[in-house]
Design a protein around this motif. Structure first.
Motif, PDB file in Angstrom:
ATOM      1  N   TYR A  36       0.868  -1.171   0.000  1.00 49.75           N
ATOM      2  CA  TYR A  36       0.000   0.000   0.000  1.00 49.75           C
ATOM      3  C   TYR A  36       0.907   1.224   0.000  1.00 49.75           C
ATOM      4  CZ  TYR A  36       0.911  -0.423   5.026  1.00 49.75           C
ATOM      5  OH  TYR A  36       1.522  -0.559   6.246  1.00 49.75           O
ATOM      6  N   THR A  37       0.360   2.362  -0.352  1.00 47.28           N
ATOM      7  CA  THR A  37       1.198   3.544  -0.511  1.00 47.28           C
ATOM      8  C   THR A  37       0.631   4.707   0.286  1.00 47.28           C
ATOM      9  OG1 THR A  37      -0.010   4.238  -2.489  1.00 47.28           O
ATOM     10  CG2 THR A  37       1.920   2.842  -2.824  1.00 47.28           C
ATOM     11  N   GLY A  38       1.505   5.692   0.552  1.00 47.35           N
ATOM     12  CA  GLY A  38       1.074   6.860   1.313  1.00 47.35           C
ATOM     13  C   GLY A  38       2.263   7.617   1.864  1.00 47.35           C
ATOM     14  N   GLY A  39       2.034   8.329   2.939  1.00 47.20           N
ATOM     15  CA  GLY A  39       3.075   9.149   3.517  1.00 47.20           C
ATOM     16  C   GLY A  39       4.151   8.341   4.206  1.00 47.20           C
ATOM     17  N   THR A  40       5.395   8.812   4.073  1.00 48.41           N
ATOM     18  CA  THR A  40       6.524   8.154   4.723  1.00 48.41           C
ATOM     19  C   THR A  40       7.395   9.149   5.484  1.00 48.41           C
ATOM     20  OG1 THR A  40       7.851   8.394   2.716  1.00 48.41           O
ATOM     21  CG2 THR A  40       6.643   6.320   2.991  1.00 48.41           C
TER      22      THR A  40
END
Length: 380
Positions: free
Chosen positions: A221-225
Motif C-alpha cells: 500500500y502507498t502513502g506518507g513516509t
C-alpha cells in the motif's frame, strides 16, 4: 484465569513492556514527521528496535526490517508481492490460514500450488519436496513450527533445498520468533515473517518481515513516509517502501522492551522453561486412555504446545468446561489450520490446544492436569 493459550497471544508480558507502552503514550512523537525532540527520540527508538530484530534473526541490514501490524500482514505482503501469474509455489499442509488464504487468492490469479503432506503425527514428508519441483517453481513457503501440534520443521534443511534450486524461501515464524534461534543467513531464508505478541512477548498490533538483500517486494500500500514527499510513487528503499503511514510507535516501544528482556534472559533459558512446562503437562495426561495426543513428542525440538482430545467429546465443549469450571484458558476448534486437521483426522471434532508461556507456573500446569483427569472421570 490460568492462561494456557500462549500460542494465540502471550497475555503475561514482562513488566517493562507495559511500562514502555505507557511511557510512549505519554511522551512519543511521530517518527519522520517533525524535528522536535519527541519525533527524533521516536525515530531513534524505532531504528534501535530494527537493529535488535536484525541481531536476533541475523539480518545484515536493519533497514530490511519492516514493521507491520502482525504476521498475517507480513505474509500477505510477501506472498501477494512475490508471486505472479504462471508461478508455482510449494507449501505444506501444516500452514495457517495466514498463508493459505493469500495463496488461494493468488491461485485464482493463475499461480499453481503444491502441498507437502505430513504423517499421522503431523511430521512433514521432506522426501516429497524434490518430487513437487516444476520448471516454474518460484517459492517455498512454510511455517517454522505448527500452531496445532507444536512440531518444528527443519528450516535449515528446507532453506538449503531452496538455495540449491534457486527458489525463494519464505518462513512463517509466528510460533518461534523469540523462542528458537533463527539465522536468516545460515538458514537461507529470503523473507522471515514474524509477529510481536506471541513468543516475542510484545504488544498486539506489532509484527514485521525481514527481507534478504536482493529481494524486491512491491509496495503493498502507498502513502506518507516522511521522506520524498514530492514523489508520486512510494520510495524504492526499505523500510519506507513497505511502510506507509504512521507506524505503531507505542507498540514498537513495547516490542523493544520485550526484545531487551529476551536478550537478557536468553533464548535457551526461555525455551527450556517453556519446554519443561509442556513436558510436565504431557507426562501428566499421556497415560490417560481416554485422551489422544497429537504431534511428535520424540523430537528433540518442539514448541511448547500439547494438543489433544477426550474421546469423541467436541473440543469446544472441553474448552468451555476448562474455562468456566476451572478458570483455564485454552483453544479449541481447528486453529485456522484446516489442512493439518484434515491430515490428523480432527477436522470435525477439532482439538484442545494447551500452550505454555514463560510466566506459567508449575502449580498452574498441575491444576490443568487435574482438570483433565476430572473431566475424563466425569464421562464415566
Amino acid at each position: 484465569m490460568i492462561d494456557l493459550n500462549h500460542a494465540a497471544t502471550s497475555t503475561r508480558k514482562p513488566k517493562q513492556v507495559a511500562k514502555a507502552v505507557y511511557d510512549a503514550i505519554l511522551h512519543m512523537g511521530n517518527c519522520g514527521r517533525g524535528n522536535d525532540k519527541t519525533a527524533l527520540d521516536t525515530a531513534r527508538m524505532i531504528y534501535q528496535t530494527r537493529k535488535k530484530i536484525a541481531t536476533l534473526f541475523d539480518v545484515p541490514n536493519p533497514s530490511h526490517v519492516v514493521f507491520t501490524a502482525n504476521a498475517t500482514q507480513s505474509l500477505n505482503m510477501a506472498i501477494c508481492g512475490l508471486l505472479q501469474k504462471g508461478d508455482h509455489v510449494i507449501t505444506t499442509c501444516m500452514e495457517h490460514n495466514s498463508v493459505l488464504r493469500p495463496l488461494y487468492q493468488k491461485q485464482k490469479e493463475g499461480v499453481e500450488i503444491s502441498f507437502v503432506p505430513c504423517d499421522a503425527k503431523g511430521v512433514l514428508a521432506y522426501a516429497q519436496l524434490p518430487l513437487l519441483l516444476q520448471k516454474n517453481t518460484k517459492m517455498v513457503i512454510c511455517t517454522h513450527a505448527s500452531n496445532v501440534t507444536g512440531n518444528v520443521n527443519e528450516i535449515a534443511k528446507i532453506g538449503a533445498f531452496c538455495k540449491q534450486h534457486g527458489l525463494l524461501f519464505v518462513v512463517d515464524a509466528s510460533q518461534t520468533a523469540g523462542l528458537l534461534p533463527i539465522s536468516m543467513q545460515n538458514m537461507h531464508i529470503d523473507v522471515l515473517c514474524f509477529t510481536g505478541h506471541k513468543c516475542l512477548m510484545g504488544p498486539q498490533g506489532t509484527g514485521g518481515l525481514c527481507i534478504a538483500e536482493g529481494i524486491e517486494i512491491p509496495s503493498f500500500y502507498t502513502g506518507g513516509t516522511g521522506v520524498q514527499s514530492f514523489s508520486k510513487t512510494q520510495p524504492d528503499m526499505y523500510p519506507e517502501h513497505l511502510e506507509a503511514g504512521t507506524l505503531n510507535g507505542h507498540g514498537i516501544a513495547g516490542l523493544s522492551a520485550a526484545l531487551d528482556f529476551i536478550q537478557t534472559v536468553g533464548l535457551e533459558h526461555i525455551y527450556q522453561k517453556e519446554y519443561t512446562h509442556m513436558m510436565q503437562f504431557y507426562d501428566g495426561i499421556k497415560k490417560i486412555p481416554q485422551i489422544k495426543i497429537y504431534g511428535d513428542f520424540d523430537a528433540k525440538t518442539r514448541v511448547p504446545i500439547v494438543t489433544c482430545n477426550i474421546q469423541n467429546v467436541p473440543s469446544d465443549q472441553v474448552c468451555d468446561t476448562l474455562a468456566y469450571a476451572y478458570g483455564i484458558a485454552v483453544r479449541g476448534g481447528v486453529h485456522c489450520a484446516p489442512l493439518l486437521h484434515e491430515a490428523l483426522g480432527t477436522d470435525k471434532q477439532g482439538a484442545v490446544r494447551f500452550s505454555f508461556g514463560y510466566f506459567v507456573t508449575q502449580q498452574e500446569v498441575n491444576t490443568a492436569i487435574l482438570a483433565m483427569q476430572e473431566i475424563v472421570e466425569g464421562l464415566t
